[in-house]
Write a protein that holds these residues in place. Structure first.
Motif, PDB file in Angstrom:
ATOM      1  N   LEU A  10       0.828  -1.195   0.000  1.00  0.00           N
ATOM      2  CA  LEU A  10       0.000   0.000   0.000  1.00  0.00           C
ATOM      3  C   LEU A  10       0.869   1.253   0.000  1.00  0.00           C
ATOM      4  CD1 LEU A  10      -2.919   1.057   0.347  1.00  0.00           C
ATOM      5  CD2 LEU A  10      -2.510   0.986   2.795  1.00  0.00           C
ATOM      6  N   ALA A  11       0.495   2.232  -0.828  1.00  0.00           N
ATOM      7  CA  ALA A  11       1.218   3.498  -0.862  1.00  0.00           C
ATOM      8  C   ALA A  11       0.371   4.637  -0.294  1.00  0.00           C
ATOM      9  CB  ALA A  11       1.644   3.841  -2.285  1.00  0.00           C
ATOM     10  N   ARG A  12      -0.908   4.692  -0.707  1.00  0.00           N
ATOM     11  CA  ARG A  12      -1.775   5.785  -0.248  1.00  0.00           C
ATOM     12  C   ARG A  12      -3.212   5.310  -0.131  1.00  0.00           C
ATOM     13  NH1 ARG A  12       1.284   8.393  -4.249  1.00  0.00           N
ATOM     14  NH2 ARG A  12       2.680   9.941  -3.405  1.00  0.00           N
ATOM     15  N   ILE A  13      -3.930   5.927   0.802  1.00  0.00           N
ATOM     16  CA  ILE A  13      -5.372   5.732   0.942  1.00  0.00           C
ATOM     17  C   ILE A  13      -5.991   7.115   1.077  1.00  0.00           C
ATOM     18  CG2 ILE A  13      -7.260   4.814   2.339  1.00  0.00           C
ATOM     19  CD1 ILE A  13      -5.347   2.751   3.445  1.00  0.00           C
ATOM     20  N   ALA A  14      -7.073   7.338   0.343  1.00  0.00           N
ATOM     21  CA  ALA A  14      -7.824   8.584   0.486  1.00  0.00           C
ATOM     22  C   ALA A  14      -9.292   8.224   0.628  1.00  0.00           C
ATOM     23  CB  ALA A  14      -7.617   9.474  -0.735  1.00  0.00           C
ATOM     24  N   VAL A  15      -9.963   8.871   1.560  1.00  0.00           N
ATOM     25  CA  VAL A  15     -11.392   8.657   1.765  1.00  0.00           C
ATOM     26  C   VAL A  15     -12.091   9.994   1.636  1.00  0.00           C
ATOM     27  CG1 VAL A  15     -13.171   7.822   3.335  1.00  0.00           C
ATOM     28  CG2 VAL A  15     -10.919   6.739   3.344  1.00  0.00           C
ATOM     29  N   THR A  16     -13.118  10.032   0.788  1.00  0.00           N
ATOM     30  CA  THR A  16     -13.896  11.250   0.608  1.00  0.00           C
ATOM     31  C   THR A  16     -15.376  10.933   0.767  1.00  0.00           C
ATOM     32  OG1 THR A  16     -13.946  10.920  -1.788  1.00  0.00           O
ATOM     33  CG2 THR A  16     -12.220  12.361  -0.919  1.00  0.00           C
ATOM     34  N   HIS A  17     -16.143  11.958   1.063  1.00  0.00           N
ATOM     35  CA  HIS A  17     -17.595  11.825   1.196  1.00  0.00           C
ATOM     36  C   HIS A  17     -18.209  12.653   0.077  1.00  0.00           C
ATOM     37  CE1 HIS A  17     -21.568  12.449   3.247  1.00  0.00           C
ATOM     38  NE2 HIS A  17     -21.413  11.144   3.307  1.00  0.00           N
ATOM     39  N   GLU A  27      -4.105   3.230  -3.505  1.00  0.00           N
ATOM     40  CA  GLU A  27      -3.021   3.204  -4.491  1.00  0.00           C
ATOM     41  C   GLU A  27      -1.889   2.338  -3.955  1.00  0.00           C
ATOM     42  OE1 GLU A  27       0.179   6.299  -6.506  1.00  0.00           O
ATOM     43  OE2 GLU A  27      -1.726   7.074  -5.743  1.00  0.00           O
ATOM     44  N   ASP A  28      -1.343   1.490  -4.832  1.00  0.00           N
ATOM     45  CA  ASP A  28      -0.198   0.679  -4.413  1.00  0.00           C
ATOM     46  C   ASP A  28       1.095   1.356  -4.862  1.00  0.00           C
ATOM     47  OD1 ASP A  28       0.328   0.011  -7.091  1.00  0.00           O
ATOM     48  OD2 ASP A  28      -0.597  -1.966  -6.941  1.00  0.00           O
ATOM     49  N   GLN A  29       2.220   0.759  -4.490  1.00  0.00           N
ATOM     50  CA  GLN A  29       3.515   1.375  -4.781  1.00  0.00           C
ATOM     51  C   GLN A  29       3.808   1.497  -6.264  1.00  0.00           C
ATOM     52  OE1 GLN A  29       6.372  -0.839  -2.406  1.00  0.00           O
ATOM     53  NE2 GLN A  29       6.510   0.883  -0.986  1.00  0.00           N
ATOM     54  N   SER A  30       3.186   0.661  -7.076  1.00  0.00           N
ATOM     55  CA  SER A  30       3.430   0.742  -8.514  1.00  0.00           C
ATOM     56  C   SER A  30       2.595   1.825  -9.180  1.00  0.00           C
ATOM     57  CB  SER A  30       3.143  -0.602  -9.184  1.00  0.00           C
ATOM     58  OG  SER A  30       1.752  -0.869  -9.190  1.00  0.00           O
ATOM     59  N   GLY A  31       1.682   2.446  -8.410  1.00  0.00           N
ATOM     60  CA  GLY A  31       0.838   3.501  -8.941  1.00  0.00           C
ATOM     61  C   GLY A  31      -0.533   3.027  -9.382  1.00  0.00           C
ATOM     62  N   ASP A  32      -0.791   1.716  -9.321  1.00  0.00           N
ATOM     63  CA  ASP A  32      -2.120   1.198  -9.646  1.00  0.00           C
ATOM     64  C   ASP A  32      -3.103   1.672  -8.592  1.00  0.00           C
ATOM     65  OD1 ASP A  32      -1.187  -0.177 -11.861  1.00  0.00           O
ATOM     66  OD2 ASP A  32      -0.948  -2.072 -10.779  1.00  0.00           O
ATOM     67  N   THR A  33      -4.287   2.103  -9.033  1.00  0.00           N
ATOM     68  CA  THR A  33      -5.290   2.581  -8.088  1.00  0.00           C
ATOM     69  C   THR A  33      -6.618   1.859  -8.288  1.00  0.00           C
ATOM     70  OG1 THR A  33      -6.019   4.358  -9.558  1.00  0.00           O
ATOM     71  CG2 THR A  33      -4.298   4.901  -7.970  1.00  0.00           C
ATOM     72  N   ALA A  34      -7.386   1.823  -7.222  1.00  0.00           N
ATOM     73  CA  ALA A  34      -8.749   1.302  -7.250  1.00  0.00           C
ATOM     74  C   ALA A  34      -9.595   2.246  -6.407  1.00  0.00           C
ATOM     75  CB  ALA A  34      -8.800  -0.109  -6.688  1.00  0.00           C
ATOM     76  N   VAL A  35     -10.823   2.474  -6.846  1.00  0.00           N
ATOM     77  CA  VAL A  35     -11.750   3.316  -6.102  1.00  0.00           C
ATOM     78  C   VAL A  35     -12.975   2.483  -5.775  1.00  0.00           C
ATOM     79  CG1 VAL A  35     -13.124   5.429  -6.104  1.00  0.00           C
ATOM     80  CG2 VAL A  35     -10.930   5.391  -7.277  1.00  0.00           C
ATOM     81  N   TYR A  36     -13.353   2.502  -4.494  1.00  0.00           N
ATOM     82  CA  TYR A  36     -14.504   1.738  -4.026  1.00  0.00           C
ATOM     83  C   TYR A  36     -15.536   2.687  -3.444  1.00  0.00           C
ATOM     84  CZ  TYR A  36     -11.255  -2.155  -4.335  1.00  0.00           C
ATOM     85  OH  TYR A  36     -10.353  -3.074  -4.791  1.00  0.00           O
ATOM     86  N   ARG A  37     -16.810   2.377  -3.661  1.00  0.00           N
ATOM     87  CA  ARG A  37     -17.895   3.095  -3.002  1.00  0.00           C
ATOM     88  C   ARG A  37     -18.265   2.317  -1.761  1.00  0.00           C
ATOM     89  NH1 ARG A  37     -22.257   3.896  -7.615  1.00  0.00           N
ATOM     90  NH2 ARG A  37     -21.013   2.321  -8.644  1.00  0.00           N
ATOM     91  N   ALA A  38     -18.586   3.027  -0.701  1.00  0.00           N
ATOM     92  CA  ALA A  38     -18.935   2.360   0.559  1.00  0.00           C
ATOM     93  C   ALA A  38     -20.046   3.132   1.258  1.00  0.00           C
ATOM     94  CB  ALA A  38     -17.715   2.266   1.470  1.00  0.00           C
ATOM     95  N   SER A  39     -20.888   2.400   1.964  1.00  0.00           N
ATOM     96  CA  SER A  39     -21.938   3.027   2.770  1.00  0.00           C
ATOM     97  C   SER A  39     -21.349   3.468   4.104  1.00  0.00           C
ATOM     98  CB  SER A  39     -23.074   2.033   3.013  1.00  0.00           C
ATOM     99  OG  SER A  39     -22.625   0.985   3.864  1.00  0.00           O
TER     100      SER A  39
END
Length: 64
Positions: A10-17, A27-39
């Motif tokens: 893991l490189a970064r985590i961001a949480v927004t509302h 985001e992982d160290q290679s720069g790959d990112t995933a975005v998840y929606r959560a309740s």
């Protein structure tokens, strides 16, 4: 046969509302990112799980 996901660092985590939902960007160290929606309930559950794990870690360090 089921394959297990590759473990990444893991490189970064961001949480927004946004618009009544939470978005978790990972985001992982290679720069790959995933975005998840959560309740709200899912975010609270995640926070509780992390809090419990960190609390256990603190107890282990204090005892050891």
């Amino acid at each position: 046969m089921a394959q297990f996901p590759i473990m990444k660092t893991l490189a970064r985590i961001a949480v927004t509302h946004v618009d009544g939902e939470y978005r978790i960007r990972i985001e992982d160290q290679s720069g790959d990112t995933a975005v998840y929606r959560a309740s709200s309930d899912q975010v609270v559950d995640l926070a509780d799980m992390l809090d419990d794990l960190l609390s256990d870690e603190d107890e282990e360090q204090t005892a050891g």
